[in-house]
Write an enzyme that holds these catalytic residues in place. Sequence first.
Site, PDB file in Angstrom:
ATOM      1  N   ARG A  13       0.822  -1.223   0.000  1.00 59.24           N
ATOM      2  CA  ARG A  13       0.000   0.000   0.000  1.00 59.24           C
ATOM      3  C   ARG A  13       0.854   1.271   0.000  1.00 59.24           C
ATOM      4  O   ARG A  13       0.619   2.167  -0.816  1.00 59.24           O
ATOM      5  CB  ARG A  13      -0.973  -0.024   1.181  1.00 59.24           C
ATOM      6  CG  ARG A  13      -2.093  -1.042   1.020  1.00 59.24           C
ATOM      7  CD  ARG A  13      -3.035  -1.032   2.205  1.00 59.24           C
ATOM      8  NE  ARG A  13      -2.330  -1.360   3.442  1.00 59.24           N
ATOM      9  CZ  ARG A  13      -2.857  -1.271   4.653  1.00 59.24           C
ATOM     10  NH1 ARG A  13      -4.100  -0.836   4.799  1.00 59.24           N
ATOM     11  NH2 ARG A  13      -2.169  -1.607   5.714  1.00 59.24           N
ATOM     12  N   ASN A  42      -6.279  -2.711   1.765  1.00 58.59           N
ATOM     13  CA  ASN A  42      -6.323  -4.169   1.767  1.00 58.59           C
ATOM     14  C   ASN A  42      -7.774  -4.603   1.844  1.00 58.59           C
ATOM     15  O   ASN A  42      -8.587  -3.965   2.522  1.00 58.59           O
ATOM     16  CB  ASN A  42      -5.585  -4.741   2.982  1.00 58.59           C
ATOM     17  CG  ASN A  42      -4.081  -4.606   2.866  1.00 58.59           C
ATOM     18  OD1 ASN A  42      -3.542  -4.466   1.773  1.00 58.59           O
ATOM     19  ND2 ASN A  42      -3.397  -4.660   3.997  1.00 58.59           N
TER      20      ASN A  42
END
EC number: 6.2.-.-
Length: 757
Positions: A20, A38
């Site tokens: 990320r 996520n």
Amino acid sequence: MLQKSYRIIITGRVQGVGFRPYVHSVAGNYGLMGSVSNNEQGVIIYVSGEKQDIFRFYKKIISNPPVVSKIGSHHIEEINFKKYDNFKIIPSNKKNKLNVQLTPDFAICDECKKEISDPSDRRYLYPFTTCVNCGPRWSITQTFPFERENTSIHEFEMCEDCYEEYTNKLNRRYHSQTNSCKKCGVKLTLANKNGKLIKSHYKQTFKYIGGLISGGKIIAIKNSGGYLLCCDATNPVVVNRLRINKNRPNKPFAVLYPSLKLLKDDVGINETQEKALLSAERPVVIVTAKNIKDKLASKEIAPGLNQLGVMLPYTAILQLLANELTVPVVATSGNIHGSPIISDKKEAQSNLSEVADYFLHHNLKIANPQDDSVIKYTGKFNHEILLRRSRGYAPNYSVKPVKTDEKIMALGADLKSTVAFLPNDYLYISQYLGNLNNYDVYKRFTETSSKFISLFEQEPEVILSDKHPDYLSTQYANELCQHLGIKNRQIQHHKAHFAAVLGENELFNSNDPVLGVIWDGTGYGDDGQIWGGEFFKYEKNKMGRITHFDYFDWLAGDKMAREPKLSMLALANMDMYPIVEEKFSKEKQIIYQLLKEENSLKTSSVGRLFDAVASLLNICDYNTYEGEAAMLLENKLQDYKLEEYKIYCAGLIDNIIPTKSIFKKIVRDHKKGMSEQQIIGNFFYTLANYVFQIANFYKIKKIALGGGVFQNAVLIDMIREIGEEGYDLFFNKNLSPNDENISYGQLMYYLNCRNDN
């Protein structure tokens, strides 16, 4: 230009690997807006901007992802345009059941290693230093997605400095879920064997422990996966004391080297071994100990072997210890021989107080205890053999999805047990658990099964187990099936081994038949006998046994696997009675009784044939650990020339390999005074040649080889050398050839061989 919006979904090992923050950084480079988070499938990205910039961004993150990530699949699709003010990371919000790969532990990275050794850095000497590229993952996972709140490190709230790093997109610890420092993080305590705390400033702790090790003490150190028992590897007295205390008479210990330089100075390693030693998995690597310096207590570390298991520091704790050492140290699992690795402070202090002199504890809970993984490479072909699959590898198997409508749990065998679970698109295989005959191992086995069910919020619809009715894994499968009201499908042990090799090498859809050569110590056969020297044929989803090593008596139950001299006795003929009487001088009456009785239980085990040869040559009469006799035989034959050996037997008798004839000729050579190296070489060469005799007889060119016997590096090299041209050889790749792969093989067999009779 016209702005567009896209949704990108990336699956695989993409959580807990810095994906990320990496996406956030790349999006900024292209001036894109949107979000990344996520989810239950992996990573989901929403992005708005100019189309060409979005596709450049997409290509960048797919072609050059974070180092420790592994992308399984990726997909991009245009959606209705949405305007974003910025690009941000959104905390995971679990809405559905988990369908993503789990994340294994990663070895300490070079940047973190530098920080803990730099007096000017705020993480100087902090033993739990990690970042997005390294540190514990599976060992601290309580549930998923991989967010801090779902791990055991959640108990430690980040201080302002750590939180600033966590929220700074230019920092290496941006969104690092394991971020902590000595101000807010995990604490160490040092105690003696009686549990009395020893006052030591954290700056002096590892220097103090280094001094204790130099002084001949044994230290139990709580590491990321559990306790390690450490002592000076150059001190034979303390190594022997550790053996006695741990009740581990002969099984080799692993050795932790403080640095690669010291390791290279002491032991000759090749580039492949060095790469493994420095990898993110950082396993123990078995190396040939021909060039080991005399200072190492190698005879005490690996009795009777010229091999040595070595590793480098893979956590900040071990690196800080290494910084205070000038010698290698034994670093073996913190347990009593046969029990699982201990991770709880109270349990360690209670169970290991008679083993260790001092304890280094910490207060981070280990959710999933793990042993170190172990690999070795063959001498001629550099063929990798995974001996134990645990830390760094578990609990994932592959990033490739496995498609089925059923949720399946496979419970493996009893020795070297593992649990495999297929609750979604991915297959998960637990870390190595051990021998289920040990109560504590059995308890961890059942807990692991339950944890998988809880973690994925999915109950299995099918349970797979071994056919052996006395295996504890089989009995547990029956109990679990009864509790859940589902069916239990039992898979024959050696067919599971074969299916594991077929699955790993994607051979189930092969247009050509595949020969399965499955050799191990024991396994319950379809005819009620003890199999272990089997040949199967797989073709068009059917698997059948086509031949095997001839049966010989299975004597004294489970004792036979522990005493190689019993295998020698089972294969003995009249010419051998002087040898038999010498081996069994104190047990003559029992032996004569055994020989008189008609034994209905037989075995075809190649593992027991290895035992018989080792006993005949006076190399090993008692196995103090599984496979000891076979390891000692292999050890005698590190350097070989194929042309120097002869075949003891060729061809089949009544379509069966004549086991007793092979052994009779070995006995003959032994009586003639032939060297043990020559006899062992002839024996291995005979076994290797039978692989191709059977292949030629059945006109099969694809050969899959599995089972514990194929942990033997010399045998594998011989087979590869003989079959280099004209044959396609397949072995286990990401799993061990031993019983660790049975759970996976059961699942592969069930999915691909349902029409087998």
